[in-house]
Design an enzyme around this catalytic site. Sequence first.
Site, mmCIF file in Angstrom:
data_model
loop_
_atom_site.group_PDB
_atom_site.id
_atom_site.type_symbol
_atom_site.label_atom_id
_atom_site.label_comp_id
_atom_site.label_asym_id
_atom_site.label_seq_id
_atom_site.Cartn_x
_atom_site.Cartn_y
_atom_site.Cartn_z
ATOM 1 C CG HIS A 263 62.263 53.944 47.688
ATOM 2 N ND1 HIS A 263 61.580 52.754 47.635
ATOM 3 C CD2 HIS A 263 61.982 54.576 46.513
ATOM 4 C CE1 HIS A 263 60.919 52.660 46.493
ATOM 5 N NE2 HIS A 263 61.149 53.751 45.783
ATOM 6 C CG HIS B 175 58.015 55.783 37.104
ATOM 7 N ND1 HIS B 175 56.681 55.527 37.325
ATOM 8 C CD2 HIS B 175 58.658 55.357 38.224
ATOM 9 C CE1 HIS B 175 56.523 54.975 38.524
ATOM 10 N NE2 HIS B 175 57.702 54.876 39.086
ATOM 11 C CG ASP B 176 61.940 58.756 30.317
ATOM 12 O OD1 ASP B 176 61.074 58.378 29.507
ATOM 13 O OD2 ASP B 176 62.996 59.321 29.961
ATOM 14 C CG ASP C 239 65.369 57.915 55.721
ATOM 15 O OD1 ASP C 239 65.093 57.636 56.920
ATOM 16 O OD2 ASP C 239 66.500 58.269 55.340
ATOM 17 C CG ASP D 52 71.065 59.506 54.564
ATOM 18 O OD1 ASP D 52 70.149 58.821 54.039
ATOM 19 O OD2 ASP D 52 70.922 60.118 55.637
ATOM 20 N N GLY E 42 62.414 52.828 27.479
ATOM 21 C CA GLY E 42 63.769 53.364 27.555
ATOM 22 C C GLY E 42 63.798 54.831 27.947
ATOM 23 C CB VAL F 242 57.717 52.993 30.465
ATOM 24 C CG1 VAL F 242 56.596 52.749 29.460
ATOM 25 C CG2 VAL F 242 57.316 52.532 31.858
ATOM 26 N N PRO G 168 57.820 48.256 38.570
ATOM 27 C CG PRO G 168 59.725 48.466 39.899
ATOM 28 C CD PRO G 168 59.157 48.856 38.571
HETATM 29 C C1 HEM Z 1 62.627 48.571 43.186
HETATM 30 C C2 HEM Z 1 61.373 48.761 42.848
HETATM 31 C C3 HEM Z 1 60.618 50.020 43.176
HETATM 32 C C4 HEM Z 1 59.335 50.067 43.607
HETATM 33 C C5 HEM Z 1 58.415 48.884 43.840
HETATM 34 C C6 HEM Z 1 59.011 51.453 43.826
HETATM 35 C C7 HEM Z 1 57.774 51.912 44.243
HETATM 36 C C8 HEM Z 1 57.518 53.208 44.655
HETATM 37 C C9 HEM Z 1 56.256 53.666 45.178
HETATM 38 C C10 HEM Z 1 55.001 52.811 45.325
HETATM 39 C C11 HEM Z 1 56.416 54.964 45.536
HETATM 40 C C12 HEM Z 1 55.380 55.864 46.191
HETATM 41 C C13 HEM Z 1 54.542 56.587 45.183
HETATM 42 C C14 HEM Z 1 53.443 57.362 45.862
HETATM 43 O O1 HEM Z 1 52.711 56.782 46.652
HETATM 44 O O2 HEM Z 1 53.318 58.558 45.590
HETATM 45 C C15 HEM Z 1 57.775 55.332 45.213
HETATM 46 C C16 HEM Z 1 58.306 56.564 45.428
HETATM 47 C C17 HEM Z 1 59.564 56.943 45.007
HETATM 48 N N1 HEM Z 1 60.442 56.175 44.283
HETATM 49 FE FE1 HEM Z 1 60.297 54.193 43.950
HETATM 50 N N2 HEM Z 1 60.099 52.224 43.531
HETATM 51 C C18 HEM Z 1 61.099 51.396 43.118
HETATM 52 C C19 HEM Z 1 62.358 51.781 42.659
HETATM 53 C C20 HEM Z 1 62.751 53.099 42.560
HETATM 54 C C21 HEM Z 1 63.936 53.533 41.860
HETATM 55 C C22 HEM Z 1 64.882 52.617 41.087
HETATM 56 C C23 HEM Z 1 64.002 54.880 41.996
HETATM 57 C C24 HEM Z 1 65.013 55.855 41.459
HETATM 58 C C25 HEM Z 1 66.248 55.558 41.168
HETATM 59 C C26 HEM Z 1 62.872 55.279 42.816
HETATM 60 C C27 HEM Z 1 62.629 56.553 43.268
HETATM 61 C C28 HEM Z 1 61.541 56.924 44.035
HETATM 62 C C29 HEM Z 1 61.418 58.226 44.656
HETATM 63 C C30 HEM Z 1 62.461 59.325 44.672
HETATM 64 C C31 HEM Z 1 60.161 58.243 45.253
HETATM 65 C C32 HEM Z 1 59.519 59.415 46.008
HETATM 66 C C33 HEM Z 1 58.671 60.235 45.054
HETATM 67 C C34 HEM Z 1 58.107 61.495 45.652
HETATM 68 O O3 HEM Z 1 58.339 61.814 46.816
HETATM 69 O O4 HEM Z 1 57.404 62.196 44.897
HETATM 70 N N3 HEM Z 1 62.130 54.179 43.106
HETATM 71 N N4 HEM Z 1 58.417 54.248 44.665
#
Ligand code: HEM
Length: 328
Positions: free
Chosen positions: A196, A67-68, A248, A256, A73, A71, A166
């Site tokens: 994810h 997220h950093d 997962d 993994d 950079g 938005v 996104p």
């Molecule tokens: C491809 C588009 C992506 C979308 C639409 C997306 C969307 C989301 C959403 C909606 C959540 C859940 C937030 C919540 O309900 O608390 C989430 C969690 C997460 N996302 Fe993504 N994400 C994307 C890409 C990424 C990328 C590129 C990364 C890191 C390289 C990432 C890392 C994570 C992680 C680690 C979580 C878990 C956070 C937690 O457990 O606190 N995501 N993401």
Amino acid sequence: MEHRNSFLLSFLLLLLPLLLNSASAQLKQNFYQNICPNVENYVRSAVEKKFNETFVTAPGTLRLFFHDCFVRGCDASVLLASSGNNAEKDSPLDQSLAGDGFDTVIKAKAAVDNDSKCKNKVSCADILALAARDVIVLTGGPSYTVELGRLDGRVSTNTSVHSNIPLPTFNLDKLISMFTAHGLSQTDLVALSGAHTIGSAHCARFAKRINGFSRTSSVDPTLNSTYAQQLQQECPKNVDPRVAINMDPNTPRIFDNTYYKNLQQGMGLFTSDQVLFTDSRTTKLVNLFASNVTAFQQAFITAITNLGRVGVKTGSQGEIRRDCSAVN
Ligand code: HEM
Ligand SMILES: *[C@@H]1O[C@H](CO)[C@@H](O)[C@H](O)[C@H]1NC(C)=O
Ligand SMILES: *[C@@H]1O[C@H](CO)[C@@H](O)[C@H](O)[C@H]1NC(C)=O
Ligand SMILES: *[C@@H]1O[C@H](CO)[C@@H](O)[C@H](O)[C@H]1NC(C)=O
Ligand SMILES: *[C@@H]1O[C@H](CO)[C@@H](O)[C@H](O)[C@H]1NC(C)=O
Ligand SMILES: *[C@@H]1O[C@H](CO)[C@@H](O)[C@H](O)[C@H]1NC(C)=O
């Protein structure tokens, strides 16, 4: 006159990289070698200590880095607090960022600043980039060398978040266009989505897929029906909005390639996850990452390195913050 023109021309040519915002060319793997030689050890120990206290350190820090970078950079703008509650972190999309991710950077910064040689010499943006690598390693993911030399930004506004992060409802066209806008490829998109494989999501973020999906089907037909039933049990209609579930379901704490194996079985939690398998443009890549963990890890390292280069600030564009939550 001719002399002046050529002077002007070379001056403009020198400025060109700045104008094109290719400042990332100045990132270096050993940027702090002479400034703060032990920076990586300080960050790693602080992150490991925090990770030992709570697992959320890992997904929280990794998502914070994403997220950093998306938005304004990779400039730690996501860490800035505002008295008017109108910083990035106050936007609806960033409010679900785990507090433990922020706390990880604060603790790592304190550990770095505890060494007088390093005090106020390492940017918060670089500390976040290092911490993201460290949590990937702590959860069993691949290690890699982090490029460094980012400066911290001075601006953070809630309004810039929505157009850059996104949504989980996005189709592949929308995902590709948002990643392309940040200089990332389709392969980067598929590889980075593998993040994810750890962490959790709140029920509201995918509720529509399991309840009232369309006029003809209450459940998204691309969802595995067994998995859909499981999700309906974990996230009933009037569920407490604070409830979050593992993204997962098989190995939620291990970095993994199970994420891709899940996608093959219709077990991607968000539309934006599942579409990587159902859209024929990226099916082959999902199958490759599902069958070959080395191929996934290599692509992930390339992709997160590219992510770390997005909109990097140098020179007068930024500063080294004394307190990661406030501009100097
Ligand atoms: C491809 C588009 C992506 C979308 C639409 C997306 C969307 C989301 C959403 C909606 C959540 C859940 C937030 C919540 O309900 O608390 C989430 C969690 C997460 N996302 Fe993504 N994400 C994307 C890409 C990424 C990328 C590129 C990364 C890191 C390289 C990432 C890392 C994570 C992680 C680690 C979580 C878990 C956070 C937690 O457990 O606190 N995501 N993401
Ligand atoms: C974290 O826990 C591991 C395993 O219990 C231990 O070996 C390590 O020393 C701990 N690290 C820190 C920094 O506390
Ligand atoms: C941003 O914050 C301002 C001031 O708090 C608020 O009026 C506005 O609705 C917010 N915008 C978004 C997109 O969150
Ligand atoms: C600060 O450094 C000293 C020694 O240099 C060490 O004993 C202490 O544990 C460090 N404190 C923190 C918070 O890292
Ligand atoms: C649904 O998931 C189960 C495992 O939970 C798996 O055995 C089955 O093959 C999956 N169905 C489809 C259509 O992929
Ligand atoms: C898996 O991917 C790696 C890296 O691309 C490649 O070198 C290796 O040959 C692949 N393994 C198999 C069994 O295809």
